[in-house]
Design an enzyme around this catalytic site. Structure first.
Site, PDB file in Angstrom:
ATOM      1  N   LYS A 117       6.634  13.960 -15.850  1.00 58.15           N
ATOM      2  CA  LYS A 117       5.898  13.975 -14.794  1.00 58.15           C
ATOM      3  C   LYS A 117       5.820  15.499 -14.061  1.00 58.15           C
ATOM      4  CE  LYS A 117       6.037  10.070 -12.079  1.00 58.15           C
ATOM      5  NZ  LYS A 117       6.487   9.086 -11.177  1.00 58.15           N
ATOM      6  N   ARG A 173       9.652  11.212  -6.336  1.00 55.28           N
ATOM      7  CA  ARG A 173       9.391  10.492  -7.416  1.00 55.28           C
ATOM      8  C   ARG A 173      10.045  10.922  -8.651  1.00 55.28           C
ATOM      9  NH1 ARG A 173       3.271  12.536  -8.074  1.00 55.28           N
ATOM     10  NH2 ARG A 173       3.076  10.601  -9.288  1.00 55.28           N
ATOM     11  N   GLY A 224      11.786   1.432 -16.736  1.00 56.13           N
ATOM     12  CA  GLY A 224      13.230   0.761 -16.015  1.00 56.13           C
ATOM     13  C   GLY A 224      13.940   1.732 -15.101  1.00 56.13           C
ATOM     14  N   MET A 281      14.028   4.152 -11.249  1.00 57.31           N
ATOM     15  CA  MET A 281      13.786   3.929  -9.941  1.00 57.31           C
ATOM     16  C   MET A 281      12.308   4.419  -9.618  1.00 57.31           C
ATOM     17  SD  MET A 281      15.115   6.165  -7.034  1.00 57.31           S
ATOM     18  CE  MET A 281      13.546   6.900  -6.671  1.00 57.31           C
ATOM     19  N   ARG A 315      -0.861  12.272 -17.844  1.00 55.10           N
ATOM     20  CA  ARG A 315      -0.022  11.990 -19.066  1.00 55.10           C
ATOM     21  C   ARG A 315      -0.925  11.622 -20.096  1.00 55.10           C
ATOM     22  NH1 ARG A 315       3.156   6.875 -16.320  1.00 55.10           N
ATOM     23  NH2 ARG A 315       1.072   6.076 -15.503  1.00 55.10           N
ATOM     24  N   HIS A 322       8.981 -15.760 -52.338  1.00 47.23           N
ATOM     25  CA  HIS A 322       7.552 -15.754 -53.158  1.00 47.23           C
ATOM     26  C   HIS A 322       6.619 -16.178 -51.970  1.00 47.23           C
ATOM     27  CE1 HIS A 322       4.558 -18.825 -54.762  1.00 47.23           C
ATOM     28  NE2 HIS A 322       4.746 -18.134 -55.686  1.00 47.23           N
ATOM     29  N   ARG A 370      -0.192  -8.623 -62.622  1.00 46.90           N
ATOM     30  CA  ARG A 370       0.877  -9.675 -63.066  1.00 46.90           C
ATOM     31  C   ARG A 370       0.186 -10.575 -64.090  1.00 46.90           C
ATOM     32  NH1 ARG A 370       1.753  -9.211 -57.721  1.00 46.90           N
ATOM     33  NH2 ARG A 370       3.601  -8.203 -56.984  1.00 46.90           N
ATOM     34  N   SER A 419       7.033   2.924 -64.101  1.00 52.63           N
ATOM     35  CA  SER A 419       6.713   2.427 -62.721  1.00 52.63           C
ATOM     36  C   SER A 419       7.997   1.774 -62.674  1.00 52.63           C
ATOM     37  CB  SER A 419       5.474   1.516 -62.929  1.00 52.63           C
ATOM     38  OG  SER A 419       5.370   0.854 -61.808  1.00 52.63           O
ATOM     39  N   THR A 430      10.863  -1.745 -57.827  1.00 54.04           N
ATOM     40  CA  THR A 430      11.973  -1.648 -57.086  1.00 54.04           C
ATOM     41  C   THR A 430      12.317  -2.842 -56.434  1.00 54.04           C
ATOM     42  OG1 THR A 430      10.336  -1.079 -55.220  1.00 54.04           O
ATOM     43  CG2 THR A 430      11.502   0.925 -56.338  1.00 54.04           C
ATOM     44  N   ASN A 431      11.676  -3.961 -56.531  1.00 55.54           N
ATOM     45  CA  ASN A 431      12.480  -5.357 -56.049  1.00 55.54           C
ATOM     46  C   ASN A 431      13.563  -5.773 -57.133  1.00 55.54           C
ATOM     47  OD1 ASN A 431      10.374  -5.258 -54.377  1.00 55.54           O
ATOM     48  ND2 ASN A 431       9.053  -6.874 -55.359  1.00 55.54           N
ATOM     49  N   ASP A 432      13.426  -5.660 -58.263  1.00 54.93           N
ATOM     50  CA  ASP A 432      14.422  -5.903 -59.220  1.00 54.93           C
ATOM     51  C   ASP A 432      15.352  -4.805 -59.354  1.00 54.93           C
ATOM     52  OD1 ASP A 432      14.122  -8.573 -60.411  1.00 54.93           O
ATOM     53  OD2 ASP A 432      12.554  -7.771 -61.374  1.00 54.93           O
ATOM     54  N   CYS A 487       5.874   0.196 -58.047  1.00 58.84           N
ATOM     55  CA  CYS A 487       4.818  -0.848 -57.906  1.00 58.84           C
ATOM     56  C   CYS A 487       5.677  -2.105 -57.237  1.00 58.84           C
ATOM     57  CB  CYS A 487       4.457  -1.449 -59.364  1.00 58.84           C
ATOM     58  SG  CYS A 487       5.711  -2.159 -60.322  1.00 58.84           S
ATOM     59  N   TYR A 504       2.037   8.460 -58.001  1.00 60.87           N
ATOM     60  CA  TYR A 504       1.381   7.236 -57.015  1.00 60.87           C
ATOM     61  C   TYR A 504       2.200   6.518 -56.399  1.00 60.87           C
ATOM     62  CZ  TYR A 504       1.642   4.093 -61.023  1.00 60.87           C
ATOM     63  OH  TYR A 504       2.172   3.380 -61.948  1.00 60.87           O
TER      64      TYR A 504
HETATM   65  P1  ADP Z   1       4.852   5.656 -11.051  1.00 59.86           P
HETATM   66  O1  ADP Z   1       5.654   6.363 -12.184  1.00 59.86           O
HETATM   67  O2  ADP Z   1       5.216   4.366 -10.699  1.00 59.86           O
HETATM   68  O3  ADP Z   1       3.195   5.745 -11.218  1.00 59.86           O
HETATM   69  P2  ADP Z   1       4.622   7.749  -9.126  1.00 59.86           P
HETATM   70  O4  ADP Z   1       5.549   8.508  -8.654  1.00 59.86           O
HETATM   71  O5  ADP Z   1       3.715   8.191  -9.885  1.00 59.86           O
HETATM   72  O6  ADP Z   1       5.303   6.370  -9.605  1.00 59.86           O
HETATM   73  O7  ADP Z   1       3.954   7.096  -7.730  1.00 59.86           O
HETATM   74  C1  ADP Z   1       3.691   5.884  -7.427  1.00 59.86           C
HETATM   75  C2  ADP Z   1       2.453   5.830  -6.520  1.00 59.86           C
HETATM   76  O8  ADP Z   1       2.503   6.667  -5.221  1.00 59.86           O
HETATM   77  C3  ADP Z   1       1.284   6.292  -7.545  1.00 59.86           C
HETATM   78  O9  ADP Z   1       0.051   5.507  -6.750  1.00 59.86           O
HETATM   79  C4  ADP Z   1       0.916   7.691  -6.938  1.00 59.86           C
HETATM   80  O10 ADP Z   1       0.002   8.231  -7.305  1.00 59.86           O
HETATM   81  C5  ADP Z   1       1.362   7.763  -5.395  1.00 59.86           C
HETATM   82  N1  ADP Z   1       1.957   8.978  -4.950  1.00 59.86           N
HETATM   83  C6  ADP Z   1       3.242   9.463  -5.244  1.00 59.86           C
HETATM   84  N2  ADP Z   1       3.157  10.639  -4.744  1.00 59.86           N
HETATM   85  C7  ADP Z   1       2.515  10.753  -3.672  1.00 59.86           C
HETATM   86  C8  ADP Z   1       2.079  11.681  -2.909  1.00 59.86           C
HETATM   87  N3  ADP Z   1       2.826  12.830  -2.562  1.00 59.86           N
HETATM   88  N4  ADP Z   1       0.799  11.572  -2.118  1.00 59.86           N
HETATM   89  C9  ADP Z   1       0.248  10.466  -2.412  1.00 59.86           C
HETATM   90  N5  ADP Z   1       0.428   9.187  -3.148  1.00 59.86           N
HETATM   91  C10 ADP Z   1       1.376   9.491  -3.936  1.00 59.86           C
HETATM   92 MG    MG Z   2       2.481   7.464 -11.452  1.00 62.38          MG
HETATM   93 MG    MG Z   3      10.352  -7.208 -61.845  1.00 63.56          MG
END
Ligand code: ADP
Ligand code: MG
Ligand code: MG
Length: 905
Positions: free
Chosen positions: A32, A102, A111, A113, A346, A465, A573, A793, A796-798, A861, A881
């Site tokens: 990011k 962020r 997963g 924050m 991204r 099979h 076969r 050929s 490779t199974n056998d 094969c 091949y």
């Molecule tokens: P995520 O990875 O969960 O998308 P983000 O860091 O991108 O988390 O942010 C969550 C939301 O908050 C997104 O919609 C993002 O556009 C918005 N956001 C983050 N930073 C700002 C900011 N400085 N101003 C306005 N909106 C923000």
């Molecule tokens: Mg985001």
């Molecule tokens: Mg065979």
């Protein structure tokens, strides 16, 4: 390690100089942060901000959760730079700067924050902002968001508590949507939130902005080692020492009235890849609201009429970002009182169809090379086009009965049929869609499998099979489903957990994931003739060195294989043809023959049938090589089973005692004699270990008339085709050779037959004789083998079975499962070649073989021939091949190109 812990978005060049390359920048600043800085450099409007590096995170965690020296000072300095840039001041009620905090690791990690918005707000700043904006509702809404996010993310207050306050307020005021809550409501909610923080933590919500920023930064760092993040990294195979960066970004507000908005958009359509912007937005809202689904969003196309200038600017930026990253972009944006800001970009996630179309179109737009397009598409994405899929929406609400091995991809829906005859009858006569469910399958179940939409077995492994046949015919299949128990007497199956499915009830299976669902789920069908896929695969063909052939036994499969791009047949076969209803009696007659004359009589009747089989294949594969393998399985497979005969005989004898007329008596006696003869033969053929017994070349040596008939059929068919002007390339393959003498004996007698036929017909065809290498000794003596054989050929199974000393059917549902779980074997050796063991034999055989015959043709094969990792091995080992089932041909073409690209110097 550096002592520069903080980079302003405008300092991306410094970051790059330090990190070496762009991948390094992504590692240092996280995905990011790297892209925010990169966009800043490109002149895209990004709110000013800075990134605290992943190195700072690691240093913090290593030091026992303490900021490394210099970090805090650098962060403060960066904030001052942002203040200068924005002309605002952090914590100043008369001109406040607010920021978001962020997290962002090198790889996107769900997963991790969450983000905290509106940092810098407190009681005093809130008052000041209300004076400045004259918009109390906006300010209290922002303040409550800060307390809520800060409370749940940094202070561990459960978010439900906050949500309960909001819904309580909605009920009190009688509104249904948050959008209808007013300034006063948000003010009360904010106070309540602060009270909750006090109750939960015993401390006041921090009023000092710098304190908020410090705590938020630390929380992001700590979240790297949170359970969710660790679990995710384990599952996704992401290294634990990468660390996360922290991005501090000037807040921009999409909720400041009707000239403000916020949204997310893809630069192209993520479902089908069409080159048009796709996304959603909301007027007068903050970014998170779009995803949260609090209000009904508007399609991005509405922005073109609602805010035409913004839309034009955004489209332009989207194009520029695509040009820059040379990939489809997923962007977050916010419009604050008529000014557009980009908050994230991204590479966008997309379906297989979209991936392929985007790759193909980007080549045509000159954005990427053909090589890049080919390498972007994964084998799994190509596979997607070959099979119907369960509708992903319907899957969500469906009842998952059980899971097993995902041996043949695609979705199938049908009524459960517990045997092959029922399956066939229902499918053919009643035109019903059926799924054949069996404990396991045998060759005489094939007609049921062909009639069925899909196959489920409760036993068996990846090369059982059922799995082999299903893959060959493109039937979705799930095998080894241990959670179901089939009661063939009661015609029902019991699912772990107590559910019972009766014969005739519907199930839906997903052979791509190995899932079995209750009921009828809708499916969606992608198209193999997709024009973009055709293009990408054609480019793959230009790149790859390995040839791709198919394993096919019938002309219609050969035609399909050819349509999918096969450059020949690597394995026909012949015994599969023997199982057909009208031929099996002839085959049995041949096996039961008391002397050579009787045997030849039976073989003479089989000859024209085999000849027409081969002619059909030659015509379908005109001008391409066709490798025909001579009979391989032990003969008992063509006879009824021992137990079946014994019980039939007992039954017949019982009926004999009650026979009441001469005719019936005679009839029964005759049947008994026949069955008894079968039984004697079966007993005589009985072997303790038939897979290592009288099969393959051993049969041809013991019963020369049998393979001679096959070779005669092959060459008569070849001559017939040639006379019709069809160019034929037969290659006769002798299976299971162990010693070169076997090959000498068998091959010379067969070559004589070939020559005789060509003389009789007055036609010369180009042909080769060769052998399968599927016994370690054959590989070890490949130099001797190659003096006789013109091609190899690898079966490779056998070869895997005999090299590892593992019986695949038993092992795959038995100890191999444990081995895979416990990591004792890195992979299932029957799915991906065991490179260090079996692979070493293959490599050795290639070298030895070519040392005695330089132009020896070499292929593979076995089932492995369609596995991308094995294909990479085959490329490196210099095979000519790979050969795989028709449905894997497109995948193999792509995988072979990937191998060529990867190992280019
Ligand atoms: P995520 O990875 O969960 O998308 P983000 O860091 O991108 O988390 O942010 C969550 C939301 O908050 C997104 O919609 C993002 O556009 C918005 N956001 C983050 N930073 C700002 C900011 N400085 N101003 C306005 N909106 C923000
Ligand atoms: Mg985001
Ligand atoms: Mg065979």
């Amino acid at each position: 390690m550096a002592s520069k812990w903080v980079y302003l978005f405008s300092e991306v060049d410094e970051a790059e100089a330090y990190a070496g390359d762009w991948d390094g920048v992504r590692g240092l600043l996280g995905g990011k942060g790297a892209n925010l800085a990169d966009m800043t450099r490109l002149g895209v409007p990004v709110p000013p901000g800075f990134t605290v590096t992943t190195e700072a995170c690691n240093a913090y965690l290593e030091a026992g959760e303490r900021f490394p020296d210099g970090l805090w000072e650098q962060l403060q300095a960066a904030l001052v730079a942002v203040e200068r840039d924005t002309g605002k001041k952090f914590g100043d009620p008369d001109n406040p700067l607010l920021v978001s905090c962020r997290s962002g690791a090198k790889f996107s990690m769900p997963g991790m924050m969450d983000t905290i918005l509106d940092i810098g707000l407190n009681d005093v700043v809130a008052e000041g902002m209300i004076r400045l904006t004259d918009n109390a509702r906006f300010v209290w809404d922002a303040y409550r968001r800060l307390v809520q996010m800060f409370g749940s993310v940094v202070l561990d207050v459960p978010d439900e508590v906050f949500e309960a306050v909001i819904s309580g307020r909605r009920r009190q005021t009688g509104v249904t949507s948050d959008a209808d809550l007013e300034a006063e409501d948000w003010q009360r909610i904010t106070h309540k939130f602060k009270e909750i923080v006090r109750t939960y933590t015993g401390e006041e919500f921090p009023q000092e902005p710098m304190e908020q920023l410090r705590m938020a930064t630390e929380a992001v760092f700590k979240s790297w080692n949170g359970k969710r993040a660790v679990d995710y990294r384990n599952a996704a195979n992401i290294a634990h020492d990468l660390g996360t960066a922290v991005n501090i970004v000037t807040m921009v507000f999409g909720n400041m009235g009707d000239s403000s908005a916020t949204g997310v958009a893809m630069s192209r359509n993520a479902s089908d890849g069409r080159n048009e912007i796709e996304g959603d937005y909301l007027v007068n809202a903050q970014g998170e609201d779009v995803v949260a689904g609090i209000r009904q969003t508007q399609p991005i196309s509405d922005l073109a009429t609602g805010m035409p200038e913004i839309y034009a600017e955004f489209s332009d930026i989207a194009k520029r970002l695509e040009q820059h990253y040379r990939n489809m972009q997923d962007m977050e944006f916010t419009v604050e009182r008529g000014k557009l800001w980009i908050l994230q970009t991204r590479n966008g996630k997309r379906t297989a169809q979209a991936e392929v179309r985007i790759a193909a179109e980007m080549v045509e737009e000159g954005l990427i090379t053909k090589e890049e397009a080919v390498s972007r598409v994964s084998p799994g994405q190509v596979d997607f086009f070959l099979h119907p899929q369960l509708d992903p929406e319907a899957r969500k609400g469906a009842t998952l009965l059980a899971t097993g091995l995902n041996v043949s991809p695609g979705a199938a829906v049908g009524a459960v049929a517990f045997d092959a005859d029922t399956a066939e009858r229902w499918a053919k006569e009643d035109k019903r869609k059926v799924i054949m469910v069996r404990p396991e399958t045998k060759p005489d179940d094939v007609h049921g499998m062909l009639a069925a939409q899909g196959v489920v077995t409760s036993r068996g492994g990846r090369t059982s099979h059922a799995a082999l046949v299903a893959r060959q015919f493109g039937k979705p299949a799930v095998v080894g489903v241990a959670e179901i128990e089939i009661d063939l007497e009661a015609r029902e199956m019991h699912v772990e957990g107590g559910l019972v499915i009766k014969e005739g009830e519907f199930i839906s299976i997903d052979g791509t994931l190995g899932e079995v669902y209750q009921g009828k789920l809708p499916t969606v069908v992608p198209d193999m003739n997709d024009p973009y896929l055709t293009k990408v695969l054609a480019w793959a063909d230009e790149i790859r060195r390995l040839g791709v052939r198919a394993n096919a036994d019938y002309p219609r499969d050969a035609e399909r294989a050819r349509a999918y791009g096969a450059q020949g047949l690597g394995l026909v076969r012949t015994e599969h043809m023997f199982f057909e209803t009208e031929r099996l009696p002839l085959v049995q007659q041949m096996i039961m023959a008391r002397n050579v004359t009787e045997r030849v009589e039976a073989l003479d009747q089989l000859l024209p049938l085999q000849r027409s089989d081969f002619a059909g294949l030659f015509r379908a594969m005109e001008s391409l090589p066709v490798i025909i393998r001579l009979i391989d399985p032990p003969l008992h497979e063509f006879l009824p089973s021992h137990d079946e005969l014994v019980s039939d005989l007992a039954d017949l004898k019982l009926r004999l005692q009650h026979a009441d007329n001469m005719a019936a008596l005679d009839e029964l006696l005759e049947q008994i004699t026949t069955k008894q003869r079968f039984l004697e033969r079966v007993v005589a053929l009985r072997e303790e270990n038939p897979m290592l017994g009288t099969r393959g070349v051993r049969l041809g040596i013991l019963i020369p008339e049998l393979t001679q008939m096959q070779v005669r059929a092959i060459f008569e068919a070849a001559c017939e085709c040639k006379k019709d002007g069809v160019d034929v390339r037969p290659e006769v393959m002798i299976p299971l050779t162990t010693h070169v003498n076997e090959l000498r004996v068998q091959q010379s007698s067969l070559e004589n037959v070939a020559r005789r036929v060509m003389e009789e017909q007055g036609v010369q065809v180009e042909y080769m004789f060769g052998t399968m290498i599927e016994i370690p000794r054959a590989a070890l003596t490949a130099d001797e083998m190659a003096k006789v054989a013109q091609f190899f050929s690898f079966g490779t199974n056998d070869l895997t079975q005999t090299t590892l000393g593992i019986s695949r059917d038993d092992a795959e549902s038995g100890f191999l499962v444990q081995y895979a779980k416990r990591g004792i074997l890195p992979d299932n050796p029957f799915a991906t070649i065991d490179e260090n063991g079996v692979g070493k034999l293959v490599r050795m055989a290639v070298e030895l073989g070519r040392s005695s015959r330089a132009n020896l043709e070499i292929g593979i094969c076995g089932e492995h021939g369609g596995d991308p990792r094995t294909i990479d091995f085959c490329h490196r080992t210099g095979l000519d091949y790979v050969s795989c089932s028709p449905f894997r041909v497109p995948i193999a073409r792509l995988a072979a190109a990937h191998a060529a690209l990867k190992h280019r110097e």
